[in-house]
Motif scaffolding. Structure first.
Motif, PDB file in Angstrom:
ATOM      1  N   MET A  44       0.832  -1.198   0.000  1.00 39.66           N
ATOM      2  CA  MET A  44       0.000   0.000   0.000  1.00 39.66           C
ATOM      3  C   MET A  44       0.866   1.248   0.000  1.00 39.66           C
ATOM      4  O   MET A  44       0.537   2.243  -0.633  1.00 39.66           O
ATOM      5  N   GLU A  45       1.983   1.169   0.703  1.00 36.22           N
ATOM      6  CA  GLU A  45       2.891   2.308   0.692  1.00 36.22           C
ATOM      7  C   GLU A  45       3.425   2.528  -0.720  1.00 36.22           C
ATOM      8  O   GLU A  45       3.511   3.656  -1.203  1.00 36.22           O
ATOM      9  N   THR A  46       3.756   1.418  -1.390  1.00 33.38           N
ATOM     10  CA  THR A  46       4.251   1.521  -2.759  1.00 33.38           C
ATOM     11  C   THR A  46       3.202   2.189  -3.656  1.00 33.38           C
ATOM     12  O   THR A  46       3.514   3.071  -4.455  1.00 33.38           O
ATOM     13  N   ILE A  47       1.961   1.750  -3.491  1.00 32.42           N
ATOM     14  CA  ILE A  47       0.892   2.332  -4.295  1.00 32.42           C
ATOM     15  C   ILE A  47       0.795   3.840  -4.037  1.00 32.42           C
ATOM     16  O   ILE A  47       0.710   4.641  -4.966  1.00 32.42           O
ATOM     17  N   ALA A  48       0.881   4.209  -2.769  1.00 30.02           N
ATOM     18  CA  ALA A  48       0.798   5.627  -2.427  1.00 30.02           C
ATOM     19  C   ALA A  48       1.944   6.395  -3.063  1.00 30.02           C
ATOM     20  O   ALA A  48       1.764   7.487  -3.610  1.00 30.02           O
ATOM     21  N   ARG A  49       3.159   5.799  -3.015  1.00 30.54           N
ATOM     22  CA  ARG A  49       4.318   6.480  -3.588  1.00 30.54           C
ATOM     23  C   ARG A  49       4.145   6.643  -5.090  1.00 30.54           C
ATOM     24  O   ARG A  49       4.445   7.689  -5.664  1.00 30.54           O
ATOM     25  N   GLN A  50       3.636   5.590  -5.731  1.00 28.65           N
ATOM     26  CA  GLN A  50       3.503   5.644  -7.182  1.00 28.65           C
ATOM     27  C   GLN A  50       2.394   6.609  -7.625  1.00 28.65           C
ATOM     28  O   GLN A  50       2.381   7.062  -8.761  1.00 28.65           O
ATOM     29  N   THR A  51       1.480   6.872  -6.721  1.00 31.03           N
ATOM     30  CA  THR A  51       0.386   7.776  -7.076  1.00 31.03           C
ATOM     31  C   THR A  51       0.796   9.237  -6.959  1.00 31.03           C
ATOM     32  O   THR A  51       0.178  10.110  -7.552  1.00 31.03           O
ATOM     33  N   ALA A 164      11.317   8.057  -1.498  1.00 28.70           N
ATOM     34  CA  ALA A 164      11.960   6.777  -1.229  1.00 28.70           C
ATOM     35  C   ALA A 164      11.231   6.062  -0.088  1.00 28.70           C
ATOM     36  O   ALA A 164      10.580   6.703   0.739  1.00 28.70           O
ATOM     37  N   SER A 165      11.345   4.742  -0.080  1.00 21.27           N
ATOM     38  CA  SER A 165      10.780   3.995   1.043  1.00 21.27           C
ATOM     39  C   SER A 165      11.442   4.459   2.325  1.00 21.27           C
ATOM     40  O   SER A 165      12.631   4.782   2.338  1.00 21.27           O
ATOM     41  N   LEU A 166      10.684   4.507   3.399  1.00 22.78           N
ATOM     42  CA  LEU A 166      11.219   5.038   4.650  1.00 22.78           C
ATOM     43  C   LEU A 166      12.256   4.095   5.237  1.00 22.78           C
ATOM     44  O   LEU A 166      12.031   2.889   5.312  1.00 22.78           O
ATOM     45  N   PRO A 167      13.411   4.632   5.649  1.00 18.12           N
ATOM     46  CA  PRO A 167      14.374   3.799   6.373  1.00 18.12           C
ATOM     47  C   PRO A 167      13.801   3.467   7.750  1.00 18.12           C
ATOM     48  O   PRO A 167      12.906   4.158   8.244  1.00 18.12           O
ATOM     49  N   PRO A 176       6.294   8.178   3.197  1.00 18.92           N
ATOM     50  CA  PRO A 176       7.391   9.063   2.784  1.00 18.92           C
ATOM     51  C   PRO A 176       6.934  10.515   2.761  1.00 18.92           C
ATOM     52  O   PRO A 176       5.738  10.788   2.557  1.00 18.92           O
ATOM     53  N   PRO A 177       7.873  11.452   2.961  1.00 22.65           N
ATOM     54  CA  PRO A 177       7.489  12.872   3.045  1.00 22.65           C
ATOM     55  C   PRO A 177       6.721  13.360   1.822  1.00 22.65           C
ATOM     56  O   PRO A 177       5.808  14.182   1.949  1.00 22.65           O
ATOM     57  N   GLY A 178       7.067  12.853   0.636  1.00 20.61           N
ATOM     58  CA  GLY A 178       6.374  13.289  -0.584  1.00 20.61           C
ATOM     59  C   GLY A 178       4.896  12.971  -0.534  1.00 20.61           C
ATOM     60  O   GLY A 178       4.047  13.762  -0.958  1.00 20.61           O
ATOM     61  N   VAL A 179       4.590  11.776   0.008  1.00 24.16           N
ATOM     62  CA  VAL A 179       3.188  11.375   0.087  1.00 24.16           C
ATOM     63  C   VAL A 179       2.439  12.285   1.069  1.00 24.16           C
ATOM     64  O   VAL A 179       1.321  12.737   0.812  1.00 24.16           O
ATOM     65  N   TRP A 180       3.120  12.569   2.186  1.00 21.37           N
ATOM     66  CA  TRP A 180       2.507  13.487   3.157  1.00 21.37           C
ATOM     67  C   TRP A 180       2.242  14.844   2.518  1.00 21.37           C
ATOM     68  O   TRP A 180       1.210  15.469   2.737  1.00 21.37           O
TER      69      TRP A 180
END
Lengths: 328, 516
Positions: A44-51, A164-167, A176-180
């Motif tokens: 789901m995080e990946t989906i959010a990042r890709q969106t 980027a995926s969160l460390p 990730p900050p971009g999604v926020w």
């Protein structure tokens, strides 16, 4: 009367939530048919990042479409923004924040230019922004001398972390900050459309430009602002794109504007203007990513994805029309 | 004229008998009968809303009557749609031209009936038939290849007539054909009507202009409130034009009693709030001067197309001011709508669907659109406060809706009009420019509008409400007589002198409006 009022509100709520329900249905469908990894938090995080890239650009596009216009230059603006950011970092010695702001400012400038041309020349937005699509793409290539601009990794600082995926040590951020950033901007845009004069005037122009003019709305000024904002959001999407690639690439995001428009339209935006919502737009963008992600994980080839996405666009809009006929 | 029509007597081409039509509660037509002979021109006159257009829509197939029968050349005639009526030989030439402007004259004339073979248009035949249809008009501008958008309005109208002739129509209905023509084009049109008469066509000529009717028609039928009204002497409904005077026609048109629909409190004219001198717009108005005082209702009478709407639009900055001086309150010169609202003027558009209202938006959005200030801190617009402001008008104007958030689209015409009016009240303007404020609304809503105008002009010093100034355009004379303190007539773009309402009567105003 009381009773009537209640059912009306229910319908209204159902109407606003219907894109969310559609998203849920599509998601569950893939949960059923895709491998078990689909419903994990990681995916789901990946989906959010890709969106995020399409999603941020679509925030501005939503406003343009509500005003009854369209902006075809968004893909080119994203590319321009990556190139400007890279150039500022690499050749002008700018810090990451300055570079990012520079990219957004360049993008906003071209949005402003579109807006001014549309209102001054009285040429329809489709044509002006079609021209602008080529102009901006050309400008991006010119700045990059027809090449990608590579940036020293040392100069990037935090710029490559936006998507980027969160460390592990920052997993408290959840996303990730971009999604926020997308989420915060979306809330701000939704509020702007609903609670400010600019927002209400945008709806009025899209619904009936003549009425807006009659009521003293400064139609031209509002339109210029709307396209400028759309450009700025394109620039922010470019920032995300840059963060992902870490190079300034003038050939990136070709055709992205169509995905962006699709997101708005799936979310209930009408190309005739006067309709559209930020929530709907984000859901529209998410639906497209979910399909892409689900198809990839299921092992469907690319062409299947494209056919499905295309079908979804038409079905979504057809449903929307049907719903309108019911409520009208 | 009859001498060229072979040997027989002029036959009745079109006959309508006992035609009735209702729209909901309103009676549009009641027991109307007319007939037109071959080679004859029947003029159909009446005020706006008298039923002329409805009657002609019935005979051109656009509307089905509730009762009544029609015959065409002696055969029963029951068209289901305009196309069927055209095929049968009845064509209506509408006020709004229905041409495709980007195409050539020949394509327009043959549109929808192009001769073709296997789907391929036979251009030679198209051209030939188009030339045949237009050669009659003898107009150098009309060539088969000319683009319609380049033609003058008069020539465009001829293209429409040519289209009707090309499919062999014998009955032509001309609806206000001269309203947008130059004097020269009008003359040319009259020539052509004469020629068509000689060919044995039957023509129904709808017009407001009495002098045109006297020139063109040989018989005249007056409609009032959906009924045919007979002449005062013999009760004959189908009057011989030669035997009836212009005055008599006008009396038949307006002969109606003014009801106590119009409350009139004692009004006191205050300071001058609007002064206009020699105002001219791009086309209309050509010349307009007036002064308007606070506490006064000034009416502008005239016919559709006389330039009254353009006059208001010029004032309000929706159309360019070419010439003249406007002084509104302390502000001089033309101004944009945005400024006009700030200066304390508001315009009610005559066209609430296209311009007056944003139909897909809510009642509250429409009422507050002209001023979205004061609905929240920091210039924000809080929907709750918009709704609260709107509710007050829902109650005051008796607007029937489910609430401030309902979309305007689903309201009735009368309620929509009240929403449009509520915008001016919410904005609290001092000068109200009202363009046809009661168009298309029912009597109850009309009564409310009249009451409201009276209340606004009177003011209420006890409650600290100053009287307002109202400038009102209407095509409905009884309404102007009932509501206004003074009235002026606009005819073909020129605004005449203003009269006190007790100095004039409807008859005189109608004469002035029809250019007598």
């Amino acid at each position: 009367m009381q009773n009537k009022l209640k059912t009306f509100n229910w319908l209204g709520l159902l109407n606003t939530l219907s894109p969310v329900i559609a998203l849920f249905v599509v998601f569950e469908l893939f949960v059923l048919i895709a491998p078990s990894s689909f419903a994990t938090a990681r995916n789901m995080e990946t989906i959010a990042r890709q969106t995020t890239i399409v999603g941020i650009a679509a925030l501005g596009m939503t406003m343009v479409i509500i005003s009854g216009g369209i902006d075809l230059s968004v893909g080119s603006i994203v590319a321009l923004s990556t190139v400007v950011i890279a150039w500022l970092l690499q050749y002008a010695g700018a810090g990451p924040l300055t570079a990012a702001l520079g990219g957004v400012a360049a993008a906003a400038f071209f949005g402003l230019l579109s807006g001014v041309l549309i209102t001054r020349l009285r040429v329809v937005p489709f044509i002006v922004t079609l021209g602008m699509m080529l102009v901006v793409r050309g400008a991006a290539k010119g700045i990059g001398r027809e090449q990608k601009i590579d940036v020293d990794p040392a100069r990037l600082r935090w710029l490559d972390e936006l998507l980027a995926s969160l460390p592990a040590e920052r997993s408290w951020m959840l996303l990730p900050p971009g999604v926020w950033m997308m989420i915060i901007l979306a809330i701000a845009m939704a509020a702007l459309l609903r609670y400010t004069r600019l927002g209400r005037h945008t709806f009025a122009i899209g619904s009936n430009e003549q009425t807006a003019r009659l009521c003293g709305v400064a139609v031209e000024r509002v339109k210029v602002l709307v396209y400028t904002l759309c450009g700025a959001f394109g620039g922010l999407a470019g920032l995300m794109q840059f963060s992902r690639l870490t190079v300034g690439d003038p050939t990136v995001a070709v055709g992205l504007e169509l995905n962006v428009i699709a997101a708005v339209v799936i979310g209930g935006g009408s190309l005739n203007g006067g309709e559209g919502s930020i929530l709907g737009t984000l859901v529209g963008a998410l639906i497209m990513t979910v399909i892409a992600s689900g198809c990839t994980q299921r092992g469907y080839p690319n062409w299947v994805q494209e056919i499905i996405t295309g079908a979804i666009i038409v079905i979504a809009v057809a449903f929307d029309r049907l719903r309108h006929r019911r409520t009208a | 004229m009859a001498e060229r029509i072979e040997t027989q007597q002029p036959t009745i081409r079109l006959q309508m008998q006992g035609v009735s039509k209702r729209f909901g509660a309103t009676i549009a037509l009641e027991d109307v009968s007319i007939e037109v002979a071959a080679g004859g021109v029947l003029a159909l006159v009446g005020e706006n809303g008298a039923g002329k257009s409805t009657l002609m829509k019935v005979c051109s197939g656009a509307i089905k009557p509730d009762a009544g029968q029609m015959w065409l050349d002696g055969k029963p005639f029951r068209p289901n749609n305009p196309l069927e009526a055209r095929r049968a030989g009845v064509a209506m030439i509408y006020q709004e031209l229905s041409l495709t402007p980007h195409m050539s004259v020949q394509e327009n004339i043959m549109l929808g009936m192009e001769p073709s073979k296997l789907g391929v248009v036979l251009w030679k035949q198209v051209r030939q038939r188009a030339i045949e249809a237009i050669k009659e008009f003898d107009n150098p501008e009309l060539t088969p290849d000319a683009r319609v958008s380049r033609l003058s309005v008069g020539s465009q109208q001829l293209v429409e007539i040519a289209r009707a002739l090309a499919i062999g129509c014998n009955v032509l209905v001309l609806d206000e054909p001269t309203s947008s023509l130059t004097q020269q084009d009008v003359e040319r049109l009259f020539e052509i009507i004469k020629r068509l008469q000689k060919q044995g066509k039957a023509i129904v000529y709808i017009s407001h202009f009495i002098e045109e009717v006297k020139r063109v028609a040989d018989r005249v039928t007056v409609l009032r409130d959906g009924r045919v009204v007979g002449s005062p002497q013999d009760g004959q409904a189908h009057n011989d034009v030669a035997a009836i005077s212009s005055d008599e026609i006008v009396s038949l048109m307006v002969g109606r009693q003014v009801e106590e629909l119009y409350p009139r409190s004692e009004r006191h004219a205050g300071e001058v709030v609007l002064e206009i001198e020699d105002l001219a717009g791009p086309e209309n108005p050509k010349f307009a001067s007036l002064t308007l005082r606070r506490g006064e209702v000034l009416g502008i009478a005239g016919l559709v197309g006389a330039g009254r709407t353009e006059f208001l639009r010029c004032l309000f900055g929706l159309e360019q001011v070419k010439k003249g001086r406007i002084k509104l309150g302390v502000y001089t010169g033309p101004a944009s709508p945005h400024r006009r609202w700030m200066q304390g003027a508001g315009l009610l558009s005559e066209d609430r669907k296209e311009e007056g209202l944003a139909l897909s938006l809510s009642v509250a959005d429409n009422v507050t659109l002209s001023r979205l200030k004061g609905f929240g801190p920091l210039g924000l617009v809080m929907p709750g406060r918009q709704d609260k402001a709107t509710r007050q008008w829902l109650e005051a104007l008796d607007i029937r809706c489910r609430g401030p958030r309902q979309s305007v689209l689903s309201l009735s015409g009368g309620n929509q009009q009240k929403v449009a009016l509520a915008r001016l009240l919410q904005h609290d303007v001092d000068i109200l420019l009202l363009d046809e404020p009661t168009r298309g609304i029912d009597v109850a809503a009309k009564a409310l509008v009249y009451k409201l105008i009276n209340a606004l002009a009177t003011g209420s010093p006890d409650e600290g409400r100053q009287p307002k100034a109202v400038l009102m355009v209407s095509s409905y004379l009884p309404e102007l007589m009932g509501v206004c303190d003074r009235v002026a007539v606009m005819c073909r773009g020129r605004l005449g002198p203003t009269y006190r309402i007790d100095e004039v009567n409807e008859h005189e105003l109608m004469l002035e409006a029809t250019g007598k």
